[in-house]
Scaffold this active site. Sequence first.
Site, PDB file in Angstrom:
ATOM      1  N   ASP A  16       0.822  -1.223   0.000  1.00  0.00           N
ATOM      2  CA  ASP A  16       0.000   0.000   0.000  1.00  0.00           C
ATOM      3  C   ASP A  16       0.853   1.270   0.000  1.00  0.00           C
ATOM      4  OD1 ASP A  16      -2.154  -1.837   0.436  1.00  0.00           O
ATOM      5  OD2 ASP A  16      -1.809  -1.732   2.591  1.00  0.00           O
ATOM      6  N   GLU A  73     -11.488  -0.085  -3.087  1.00  0.00           N
ATOM      7  CA  GLU A  73     -10.657   0.431  -1.989  1.00  0.00           C
ATOM      8  C   GLU A  73      -9.454   1.153  -2.583  1.00  0.00           C
ATOM      9  OE1 GLU A  73      -9.359  -2.999   0.282  1.00  0.00           O
ATOM     10  OE2 GLU A  73      -8.137  -3.761  -1.355  1.00  0.00           O
TER      11      GLU A  73
HETATM   12  O1  FUB Z   1      -3.047  -3.682   3.534  1.00  0.00           O
HETATM   13  C1  FUB Z   1      -4.305  -3.944   4.072  1.00  0.00           C
HETATM   14  C2  FUB Z   1      -5.374  -3.656   3.066  1.00  0.00           C
HETATM   15  O2  FUB Z   1      -5.149  -4.419   1.889  1.00  0.00           O
HETATM   16  C3  FUB Z   1      -5.386  -2.230   2.551  1.00  0.00           C
HETATM   17  O3  FUB Z   1      -5.970  -1.329   3.457  1.00  0.00           O
HETATM   18  C4  FUB Z   1      -6.118  -2.406   1.286  1.00  0.00           C
HETATM   19  O4  FUB Z   1      -6.055  -1.314   0.428  1.00  0.00           O
HETATM   20  C5  FUB Z   1      -5.457  -3.651   0.743  1.00  0.00           C
HETATM   21  O5  FUB Z   1      -4.262  -3.357   0.065  1.00  0.00           O
END
Ligand code: FUB
Length: 329
Positions: free
Chosen positions: A18, A229
Amino acid sequence: MRRINERKPLVTHIYTADPSAHVFEGKIYIYPSHDEALDVPEDDDGEQYQMHDYHILSMDSLDAPCVDNGLAMAEADVPWVGRQLWAPDAAYVNGKYYLIFPAKDKDDIFRIGVAVSDSPAGPFKPYDHYVAGSYSIDPAVLVDETSEDGKHIFCYYGGLWGGQLEMWQKGYFDPSTPRPSGDDPALGPMFAEFNEDLSAFITEPKMLTILDGNGEPLKASDEDRRYFEGPWMHKFGGKYYLSYSTGTTHYLCYAESDRPDGPFTYKGRIMEPVIGWTTHHSIVEIDGEWYLFYHDAEYSGGISHERTVKYTKLTIHEDGTIDTIHPYD
Ligand code: FUB
């Protein structure tokens, strides 16, 4: 011709994911989450993503080695946090650096917190409260200093499934709320404006809409294009470009608007799926060229919660359109 570090793990001594990249003080700083190689069964709520702290990475240039600046903030430093420090971002405002991060509170509800430092590498000292009115995950902050009405600090956030965004559709947290499906309008990322020390939102959070080419909101069933997301915002040619992951279909896509709060119109795909379930990125201008920072699970042999961050060059044309990246070509 690729740069020496391009499309390779930037560090391998820890797992990182991320990546939110920024240029601060003439260096490239990368704010990732810190994956741990734990033997936790994978589920749709993301129990496998048990992250406990943040390490900030930096590079003197795109061709220089990537440095781990050590522990920047740990779960135990934050009074309101229960568990799971997920994908952060950072911002520089009025001489201070801010780490903006999601984590579950003591009731297991994702909230957004903020921590402050004098240095882009930290250590970061957290406020003792989460941002009132915040929920869900994946904050991305745009310090918009080029808008016509002065400086704004915009926050984009939210994620489906384990990110809990669906659970807030009634205006309060209800884990039994059904997910939108079929022709229901898809959920979008949330948007709010921060105050000057990022301790509070000064606008009511609102959900952003992404339209198709006919001006209709994307549908929940349109999994190749709808928001899941990992929002990011970059400005180009005076327009606002929202990019994001489609989650279940594993694309990075983007949408355009004249305004920071949309509505946005879907424009296309930035990157085809990477190895691993998640895809999450940032877009940053470095020395007049644009780069995509992203992660994949190639180094761990495809283990979805053992990811490494990478970067590659991004081609943005004069009209703002972005060429699609095929990450393993
Ligand atoms: O890294 C944890 C979660 O996985 C993140 O918040 C999302 O965007 C995904 O990458």
